[in-house]
Design a protein around this motif. Structure first.
Motif, PDB file in Angstrom:
ATOM      1  N   ASN A   1      55.326  78.660  24.410  1.00 36.21           N
ATOM      2  CA  ASN A   1      55.320  77.851  25.625  1.00 36.21           C
ATOM      3  C   ASN A   1      55.067  78.681  26.880  1.00 36.21           C
ATOM      4  O   ASN A   1      54.340  78.255  27.772  1.00 36.21           O
ATOM      5  CB  ASN A   1      56.613  77.041  25.725  1.00 36.21           C
ATOM      6  CG  ASN A   1      56.537  75.810  24.854  1.00 36.21           C
ATOM      7  OD1 ASN A   1      55.866  74.844  25.192  1.00 36.21           O
ATOM      8  ND2 ASN A   1      57.183  75.861  23.701  1.00 36.21           N
ATOM      9  N   VAL A   2      55.650  79.883  26.946  1.00 33.87           N
ATOM     10  CA  VAL A   2      55.376  80.758  28.084  1.00 33.87           C
ATOM     11  C   VAL A   2      53.885  81.090  28.123  1.00 33.87           C
ATOM     12  O   VAL A   2      53.268  81.127  29.195  1.00 33.87           O
ATOM     13  CB  VAL A   2      56.244  82.039  28.013  1.00 33.87           C
ATOM     14  CG1 VAL A   2      55.741  83.099  28.990  1.00 33.87           C
ATOM     15  CG2 VAL A   2      57.697  81.700  28.298  1.00 33.87           C
ATOM     16  N   GLU A   3      53.289  81.268  26.932  1.00 34.06           N
ATOM     17  CA  GLU A   3      51.864  81.604  26.840  1.00 34.06           C
ATOM     18  C   GLU A   3      50.995  80.568  27.553  1.00 34.06           C
ATOM     19  O   GLU A   3      50.171  80.899  28.385  1.00 34.06           O
ATOM     20  CB  GLU A   3      51.478  81.713  25.360  1.00 34.06           C
ATOM     21  CG  GLU A   3      50.038  82.027  25.079  1.00 34.06           C
ATOM     22  CD  GLU A   3      49.765  82.113  23.573  1.00 34.06           C
ATOM     23  OE1 GLU A   3      49.715  81.057  22.899  1.00 34.06           O
ATOM     24  OE2 GLU A   3      49.614  83.228  23.063  1.00 34.06           O
TER      25      GLU A   3
ATOM     26  N   LYS B   1      53.774  76.211  11.234  1.00 28.52           N
ATOM     27  CA  LYS B   1      53.752  77.527  10.604  1.00 28.52           C
ATOM     28  C   LYS B   1      52.437  77.675   9.856  1.00 28.52           C
ATOM     29  O   LYS B   1      52.105  76.861   8.999  1.00 28.52           O
ATOM     30  CB  LYS B   1      54.943  77.653   9.649  1.00 28.52           C
ATOM     31  CG  LYS B   1      55.165  79.035   9.126  1.00 28.52           C
ATOM     32  CD  LYS B   1      56.480  79.070   8.336  1.00 28.52           C
ATOM     33  CE  LYS B   1      56.797  80.475   7.914  1.00 28.52           C
ATOM     34  NZ  LYS B   1      58.062  80.529   7.172  1.00 28.52           N
ATOM     35  N   LEU B   2      51.678  78.696  10.214  1.00 28.02           N
ATOM     36  CA  LEU B   2      50.395  79.001   9.578  1.00 28.02           C
ATOM     37  C   LEU B   2      50.583  80.328   8.855  1.00 28.02           C
ATOM     38  O   LEU B   2      50.837  81.346   9.496  1.00 28.02           O
ATOM     39  CB  LEU B   2      49.293  79.087  10.622  1.00 28.02           C
ATOM     40  CG  LEU B   2      47.883  79.387  10.134  1.00 28.02           C
ATOM     41  CD1 LEU B   2      47.366  78.274   9.226  1.00 28.02           C
ATOM     42  CD2 LEU B   2      46.937  79.565  11.321  1.00 28.02           C
ATOM     43  N   ASP B   3      50.485  80.280   7.530  1.00 27.51           N
ATOM     44  CA  ASP B   3      50.856  81.432   6.718  1.00 27.51           C
ATOM     45  C   ASP B   3      52.307  81.777   7.070  1.00 27.51           C
ATOM     46  O   ASP B   3      53.166  80.944   6.904  1.00 27.51           O
ATOM     47  CB  ASP B   3      49.871  82.588   6.906  1.00 27.51           C
ATOM     48  CG  ASP B   3      48.449  82.199   6.486  1.00 27.51           C
ATOM     49  OD1 ASP B   3      48.311  81.504   5.448  1.00 27.51           O
ATOM     50  OD2 ASP B   3      47.500  82.553   7.201  1.00 27.51           O
ATOM     51  N   ASP B   4      52.574  82.953   7.601  1.00 26.58           N
ATOM     52  CA  ASP B   4      53.954  83.320   7.948  1.00 26.58           C
ATOM     53  C   ASP B   4      54.202  83.352   9.449  1.00 26.58           C
ATOM     54  O   ASP B   4      55.199  83.893   9.906  1.00 26.58           O
ATOM     55  CB  ASP B   4      54.298  84.692   7.344  1.00 26.58           C
ATOM     56  CG  ASP B   4      54.436  84.629   5.840  1.00 26.58           C
ATOM     57  OD1 ASP B   4      54.889  83.588   5.328  1.00 26.58           O
ATOM     58  OD2 ASP B   4      54.075  85.616   5.176  1.00 26.58           O
ATOM     59  N   GLU B   5      53.283  82.778  10.221  1.00 26.59           N
ATOM     60  CA  GLU B   5      53.384  82.849  11.673  1.00 26.59           C
ATOM     61  C   GLU B   5      53.615  81.477  12.286  1.00 26.59           C
ATOM     62  O   GLU B   5      52.982  80.489  11.902  1.00 26.59           O
ATOM     63  CB  GLU B   5      52.094  83.454  12.246  1.00 26.59           C
ATOM     64  CG  GLU B   5      52.136  83.651  13.738  1.00 26.59           C
ATOM     65  CD  GLU B   5      50.839  84.214  14.297  1.00 26.59           C
ATOM     66  OE1 GLU B   5      50.756  84.347  15.533  1.00 26.59           O
ATOM     67  OE2 GLU B   5      49.899  84.508  13.520  1.00 26.59           O
ATOM     68  N   ILE B   6      54.517  81.415  13.264  1.00 25.87           N
ATOM     69  CA  ILE B   6      54.727  80.186  14.031  1.00 25.87           C
ATOM     70  C   ILE B   6      53.632  80.117  15.083  1.00 25.87           C
ATOM     71  O   ILE B   6      53.511  81.012  15.931  1.00 25.87           O
ATOM     72  CB  ILE B   6      56.127  80.165  14.677  1.00 25.87           C
ATOM     73  CG1 ILE B   6      57.223  80.279  13.621  1.00 25.87           C
ATOM     74  CG2 ILE B   6      56.290  78.906  15.533  1.00 25.87           C
ATOM     75  CD1 ILE B   6      57.261  79.149  12.608  1.00 25.87           C
ATOM     76  N   VAL B   7      52.805  79.070  15.019  1.00 25.25           N
ATOM     77  CA  VAL B   7      51.643  78.963  15.900  1.00 25.25           C
ATOM     78  C   VAL B   7      51.673  77.733  16.813  1.00 25.25           C
ATOM     79  O   VAL B   7      50.781  77.556  17.633  1.00 25.25           O
ATOM     80  CB  VAL B   7      50.325  78.970  15.088  1.00 25.25           C
ATOM     81  CG1 VAL B   7      50.152  80.298  14.357  1.00 25.25           C
ATOM     82  CG2 VAL B   7      50.269  77.796  14.115  1.00 25.25           C
ATOM     83  N   GLY B   8      52.696  76.876  16.657  1.00 23.23           N
ATOM     84  CA  GLY B   8      52.764  75.687  17.487  1.00 23.23           C
ATOM     85  C   GLY B   8      54.172  75.158  17.600  1.00 23.23           C
ATOM     86  O   GLY B   8      55.016  75.422  16.740  1.00 23.23           O
ATOM     87  N   THR B   9      54.418  74.402  18.670  1.00 23.45           N
ATOM     88  CA  THR B   9      55.735  73.819  18.900  1.00 23.45           C
ATOM     89  C   THR B   9      55.597  72.449  19.566  1.00 23.45           C
ATOM     90  O   THR B   9      54.603  72.165  20.239  1.00 23.45           O
ATOM     91  CB  THR B   9      56.610  74.678  19.847  1.00 23.45           C
ATOM     92  OG1 THR B   9      56.131  74.559  21.178  1.00 23.45           O
ATOM     93  CG2 THR B   9      56.633  76.126  19.438  1.00 23.45           C
TER      94      THR B   9
ATOM     95  N   SER C   1      52.800  73.013  22.312  1.00 17.06           N
ATOM     96  CA  SER C   1      51.961  74.197  22.457  1.00 17.06           C
ATOM     97  C   SER C   1      51.387  74.607  21.110  1.00 17.06           C
ATOM     98  O   SER C   1      52.087  74.565  20.096  1.00 17.06           O
ATOM     99  CB  SER C   1      52.801  75.355  23.008  1.00 17.06           C
ATOM    100  OG  SER C   1      52.034  76.538  23.069  1.00 17.06           O
ATOM    101  N   VAL C   2      50.117  74.990  21.110  1.00 16.25           N
ATOM    102  CA  VAL C   2      49.483  75.613  19.949  1.00 16.25           C
ATOM    103  C   VAL C   2      48.760  76.846  20.472  1.00 16.25           C
ATOM    104  O   VAL C   2      47.989  76.760  21.428  1.00 16.25           O
ATOM    105  CB  VAL C   2      48.496  74.667  19.232  1.00 16.25           C
ATOM    106  CG1 VAL C   2      47.790  75.385  18.085  1.00 16.25           C
ATOM    107  CG2 VAL C   2      49.215  73.415  18.722  1.00 16.25           C
ATOM    108  N   THR C   3      49.034  77.988  19.873  1.00 14.39           N
ATOM    109  CA  THR C   3      48.406  79.219  20.322  1.00 14.39           C
ATOM    110  C   THR C   3      46.887  79.106  20.200  1.00 14.39           C
ATOM    111  O   THR C   3      46.382  78.469  19.272  1.00 14.39           O
ATOM    112  CB  THR C   3      48.957  80.433  19.537  1.00 14.39           C
ATOM    113  OG1 THR C   3      48.568  81.622  20.198  1.00 14.39           O
ATOM    114  CG2 THR C   3      48.491  80.449  18.110  1.00 14.39           C
ATOM    115  N   PRO C   4      46.134  79.664  21.146  1.00 13.66           N
ATOM    116  CA  PRO C   4      44.678  79.501  21.134  1.00 13.66           C
ATOM    117  C   PRO C   4      44.001  79.850  19.810  1.00 13.66           C
ATOM    118  O   PRO C   4      43.083  79.149  19.386  1.00 13.66           O
ATOM    119  CB  PRO C   4      44.206  80.422  22.267  1.00 13.66           C
ATOM    120  CG  PRO C   4      45.343  80.419  23.230  1.00 13.66           C
ATOM    121  CD  PRO C   4      46.582  80.386  22.356  1.00 13.66           C
ATOM    122  N   LYS C   5      44.447  80.881  19.128  1.00 11.63           N
ATOM    123  CA  LYS C   5      43.779  81.281  17.882  1.00 11.63           C
ATOM    124  C   LYS C   5      43.963  80.262  16.761  1.00 11.63           C
ATOM    125  O   LYS C   5      43.231  80.298  15.779  1.00 11.63           O
ATOM    126  CB  LYS C   5      44.253  82.662  17.423  1.00 11.63           C
ATOM    127  CG  LYS C   5      45.679  82.710  16.951  1.00 11.63           C
ATOM    128  CD  LYS C   5      46.043  84.111  16.523  1.00 11.63           C
ATOM    129  CE  LYS C   5      47.489  84.150  16.045  1.00 11.63           C
ATOM    130  NZ  LYS C   5      47.874  85.490  15.649  1.00 11.63           N
TER     131      LYS C   5
END
Length: 153
Positions: A21-23, A57-65, A82-86
């Motif tokens: 979210n800060v991102e 969760k994408l693979d082992d990474e949290i990428v959205g909230t 939020s979803v990280t750009p990548k």
């Protein structure tokens, strides 16, 4: 390629919730005190009274909230989406939104509202696709809020 899952919040994910979210907020707007209280202390400012947070969760990474916040008299707010750009462009935002709305139906809500900014065109288009419609703006704790939307469940 689209191997993501939507999972419920656990306290160990608070740093991811805040980071994502800060991102986006810092990229496009100013991080405000109300943001920080929710991001730093979701157990106090989001989860009480049937509030919820869902994570992608994408693979082992949290990428959205996404969060669903009981705001008292004004009902439940869809927030902190939020979803990280990548990871964008995979349907993650839509699935997060739908997970929050499904939860809202499960707990018996009849409507959910959100606030956003008209510059967030991609987000606004997503909200419209899932059924949100613009309603009159009311006073907000966010200086960036210039549009309010609501969905009937």
């Amino acid at each position: 390629m689209n191997n993501f899952t939507i999972i419920p919040y656990e306290p160990r994910y608070q740093p991811d919730f805040k980071r994502l979210n800060v991102e986006w907020i810092s990229r496009d707007f100013t991080l405000e005190p109300h943001d920080l209280e929710q991001l730093d202390h979701p157990e106090t400012h989001i989860l009480p009274n049937q509030g919820a947070i869902f994570l992608a969760k994408l693979d082992d990474e949290i990428v959205g909230t996404v969060a669903l916040v009981n705001t008292g008299e004004t009902g439940f707010e869809l927030a902190k989406m939020s979803v990280t750009p990548k990871a964008q462009g995979r349907g993650i935002g839509k699935q997060l939104c739908l997970a929050a709305l499904d939860y809202a139906r499960q707990i018996g809500l009849r409507s959910v509202w959100l606030e956003s900014n008209r510059r967030a065109k991609t987000a606004l288009a997503l909200y419209e696709r899932v059924g949100f419609r613009e309603v009159p703006l009311v006073p907000s704790p966010y200086a960036r809020a210039d549009i309010r939307m609501e969905i009937d469940l």
